[in-house]
Each structure stands twice: as C-alpha cells, then as structure tokens.
Design a protein around this motif. Structure first.
Motif, short mmCIF file in Angstrom:
data_model
loop_
_atom_site.label_atom_id
_atom_site.label_comp_id
_atom_site.label_asym_id
_atom_site.label_seq_id
_atom_site.Cartn_x
_atom_site.Cartn_y
_atom_site.Cartn_z
N LEU A 14 -98.76 32.00 103.94
CA LEU A 14 -98.98 32.86 105.10
C LEU A 14 -99.25 32.03 106.35
O LEU A 14 -98.75 32.35 107.43
CB LEU A 14 -100.15 33.82 104.83
N PHE A 54 -101.87 38.11 100.49
CA PHE A 54 -101.37 37.06 101.38
C PHE A 54 -99.85 36.95 101.28
O PHE A 54 -99.16 36.79 102.30
CB PHE A 54 -102.01 35.71 101.01
N ARG A 55 -99.31 37.04 100.07
CA ARG A 55 -97.86 36.93 99.91
C ARG A 55 -97.14 38.12 100.53
O ARG A 55 -96.06 37.97 101.12
CB ARG A 55 -97.51 36.78 98.43
N ALA A 105 -98.21 39.89 103.09
CA ALA A 105 -98.29 39.69 104.54
C ALA A 105 -97.26 38.66 105.00
O ALA A 105 -96.62 38.82 106.04
CB ALA A 105 -99.70 39.28 104.94
N ALA A 106 -97.11 37.58 104.24
CA ALA A 106 -96.11 36.57 104.60
C ALA A 106 -94.70 37.16 104.55
O ALA A 106 -93.86 36.87 105.41
CB ALA A 106 -96.21 35.37 103.66
N LEU A 114 -104.30 35.05 108.72
CA LEU A 114 -103.63 36.21 109.32
C LEU A 114 -103.79 36.24 110.84
O LEU A 114 -103.36 37.20 111.49
CB LEU A 114 -104.18 37.49 108.70
N ASP A 168 -95.63 41.94 96.63
CA ASP A 168 -95.34 40.57 97.08
C ASP A 168 -94.05 40.01 96.49
O ASP A 168 -93.69 38.88 96.74
CB ASP A 168 -96.51 39.65 96.71
N CYS A 202 -99.30 46.59 105.12
CA CYS A 202 -98.21 45.95 105.84
C CYS A 202 -97.08 46.95 106.07
O CYS A 202 -96.76 47.74 105.19
CB CYS A 202 -97.66 44.76 105.05
#
Length: 452
Positions: free
Chosen positions: A367, A323-324, A326-327, A394, A287, A298
């Motif tokens: 996200l 989450f980070r 994915a963002a 997501l 991340d 990812c």
C-alpha cells in the motif's frame, strides 16, 4: 446448478433495448483454418460436434460479441453460450474475443463480459489452450489503455475463462449459486469442499466484489459503469477536497484530550463522512488473495457528477486483507485516471500472529508503494485515530488534513509509556510529549491544516 441464461438472453438482460450490434465475424472456424473438418488436431467427429452445437444453439461459436449501451453507457459486450460445447474457448473464440478487446481499446469503451464456460476446448488441444495467452494479452493492453473491464460470472465459470476474463476483470459480479473456480466439478480432488467453488465461497475469500441477483445484474452493471466512466475533471484531475467537519470544535488543549476525543464512540466515523460527501457509491470487496474484511471500505463515489475513488478505515485494527484491498483500489483508480480520497482512522495495523502469517508487513509495504507511485491526485483526511504505520500507509504524501477529533502518532501513548518503563499514570504526559494533536501535526509540517 444455478439458473442460467443463454448468451443472447444474458445480453438482452443487461443491454438497453435495441442498442446491441453484433461485431462482424469472418465466418472462419477450425475447418476453415486447417481444411480439416475435424479441427486443428484431427479429433475424430469434431466437425459433427460443431455442426450439432450450431443447430442446437443457433450460434456459430461459443461466444457472442458486440457493442451496445448498458444503462446509457456505451460498452463492448462479450457473452458466452454454454450450450455450444460448454462455452469452451477455441481458436475461433479467440478470434472473436481479440476483435472485441480491440474495439474496446480503440473506441475507449468499457468491456463487459457475461461469462459461462467450462474452460478450453479439448477437441482443439493446445491450439485451444494458448488462446488464454491471447486473451490475457488483450486484457493487459486494455488495462494499460485505462479502459475498465467488468465481468458477470454465470454458471459455470471455470478453467481458463475464470482465470482470464473473469478473475482478470477490474470489477467482478456473480450470480447466486454459480459454480466459480479454476477446477471444474469433474476434475477436483476427492473430498474437496464444494462451497469453495461457488460464487458465495469466492466472495467470502475476497475473489469477487459482489454476488448479485439475476434481476439486479443490469442495474448493478449500469451503476458501476456510471462510476467508472463518469465525466472527467476538466483538464488534469484535481485533488479531492477534504470532507467538511460535522461541527466546529475548539482546538485540542492537550495531547491526551486529542486521544480521548479520537477514541470517543460519539464522534463521526467513516460511514457518516462518506454518506455526507458522496451522492452515490459503489464498493469493491476483497484483496484477490483470499482475504476480505470490513475494516476498510473501498470504492468509487459520485460527487456533483464527478467520480472520486475512496479508501476509508473504519476505526478498527487494519488487517493485511484491508491493506491489499486498499492498494488494489488505488492502483485501479490510478489506471483509470480517477483521483483518490482516503480517510484515516485506525489504532494501528493488526499485530497478532494471524496477521503476521497473513503477510502484514508485505501488505503494508504494497500500500505504501501504491500511494507513493500513484499519478492521480491523493487527498487524506484524518478523522480519528492515526496509529503509526498502519495509518500512515493510507495517508497521501504531502496532502494530509486533520479533523479536530483526531490524533496521529508514531506509537500509541500507552505503548510508548510501556517501552519507556513509565507508570500508567504518566500516559497522558507521554501523549503530550509525542506531539500528536491536529495542531501539532500542522506545526510539524505533517498536516496541511485542521478541518473545523
């Protein structure tokens, strides 16, 4: 210290034979700029140091820049010569780097940096340090133009070179054992853990994408360049189609059966869907804030010659680092104009004390923001559990599909029953009242359809 290349050995190792053309150089340098052989701040003996460095390495400065193809993909290549005053950044280095970034931006070619540097050149003082601002600006311009930047961290990669060309790249690879960190070995606090300043330590901390053996660097770069520069979609990118189901299943009769199906260890998981959907994938890791976790995969995949980015939950509670990451994936795909596929499968966001200390709320919000503001098309397939906001973060707004073996709920039925002070035997009843089946999601206007 890890085994290293010279600047030109690194170029020869990754660039297709005979394709490299060095960018023209104005021949200037510290003495040409100031008329003082000891450089812009008059460092005693600096002119002699430069002369010896040139004789020893055969180079005129600490970086070699040019164009060439890597695995068949045209790119701009920047390679540092550590033997030239520790690969340090100086004014003339800044000139060369700015020229390389400009060519990459004007020709829309990815920039590949092969880094080995100890930081800014102290013999030029602040005139050297401000080159970091210059490089950072050029990197930002290239990012805004939607041109990818890749870095290979050789040994060492420290100081401003790490904090600009290295850490600022979209995809970061590193050689095993390479020293990587903002602080070089001679300026760290006494007792500092040396493992934190290695390629392996930075990978574990989510700062780089992969540690790659020396003989694998060329293939890895070639693969990444294929994925990040694959043939664009005709016209504006279209939303990816949801993956096909593994079997045609009957409609789910009850809410509790939907939950049971989604929690079954027998149903397909993210890995199976990705393997069936893509011909080849390349995954990012970390991340860039100190965290990494395999709970969300990812990366970028090739499907019938076209590239699609993906972020896929793997059925576990999703951590803030997930989450980070994915963002980060969504924003990178958005900059490069690549559509995104997400696979939702989580009982929910991790909610223990460690997750709260790691910034769970802020990571989820980030996200949500990345998904909400993406300009590229997004598609989501719900393949298993859809546990509340940790799953919704997501999910593509307005383009969610559901597999038969799935459910999506505002809260887990067990938790809902507990909040309502219901006995455990009423959990199945509560599941039905939550209307969480795939068919319910379609009727409620949440999902566009049920796949399979």
């Amino acid at each position: 210290m890890a085994e290293n290349w010279t600047a030109r050995e690194a170029i020869a190792a990754v660039v297709d034979r005979g394709s490299f053309t060095e960018l023209p150089d104005d021949g200037g340098g510290p003495s040409a700029r100031t008329g003082d052989s000891d450089g812009p701040i008059g460092w005693p003996g600096y002119g002699a140091l430069l002369a010896r460095a040139g004789e020893r390495t055969g180079e005129g400065e600490s970086v070699v820049c040019g164009t060439g193809s890597v695995g068949g993909t045209e790119a701009v290549v920047v390679s540092f010569e550590f033997g030239f005053l520790g690969g340090s950044l100086a004014e003339r280095t800044g000139d060369r780097l700015e020229a390389a970034y400009t060519v990459a931006r004007e020709r829309r070619r990815p920039l590949v940096s092969l880094i080995a540097t100890g930081g800014s050149r102290m013999q030029e003082g602040m005139r050297a340090l401000v080159q970091l601002q210059r490089v950072a600006r050029q990197s930002a311009l290239l990012r805004s133009a939607g041109v990818p930047q890749l870095a290979v961290l050789r040994d060492p990669t420290t100081g401003g070179g790490w904090a600009t060309l290295g850490a600022g790249a979209d995809v970061i690879l590193a050689l095993p054992g390479a020293q990587v960190g903002f602080a070089g070995s001679r300026v760290r606090p006494p007792g500092a853990d040396p493992a934190a300043y290695t390629a392996e330590g930075q990978w574990a901390a989510g700062q780089i994408d992969a540690v790659v053996r020396r003989d694998e660097v060329a293939g890895s770069l070639a693969g990444w360049l294929r994925h990040l520069t694959a043939a664009p979609w005709d016209g504006p990118p279209e939303p990816p189609g949801p993956p096909a189901p593994y079997a045609n299943r009957p409609a789910t009769p009850t809410g509790w059966e939907a939950v049971t199906r989604a929690r079954s260890p027998e149903r397909p998981r993210a890995g199976a869907y990705l393997a069936a959907y893509f011909d080849e994938v390349r995954e990012i890791s970390g991340d860039r804030c100190g965290g990494t976790d395999p709970g969300v995969r990812c990366g970028f995949g090739l499907r019938q010659g076209r590239v699609i980015a993906y972020a896929a939950q793997c059925g576990t509670a999703t951590l803030p680092a997930d989450f980070r990451t994915a963002a980060r994936l969504v924003r990178l795909a958005d900059r490069l104009g690549i559509p995104v596929l997400t696979l939702v499968d989580t009982p929910g966001a991790a909610n223990d004390a460690a997750a709260e200390r790691a910034g769970a709320g802020a990571a989820i919000a980030d996200l949500f923001g990345a998904m909400a503001t993406a300009r590229v098309p997004l598609t989501t397939l719900l393949i298993g559990e859809g546990g509340s906001g940790g799953a919704l973060a997501l999910a593509a707004p307005g383009n969610l599909w559901a597999a038969r073996d799935s459910y999506f709920s505002v809260i887990a039925p067990e938790a809902a029953a507990a909040i309502l002070k219901r006995t455990p035997d009423r959990v199945p009843e509560t599941a039905g009242q939550l209307r969480l089946r795939p068919e319910d999601l379609v009727e409620l206007g949440i999902a566009r359809g049920v796949v399979g």
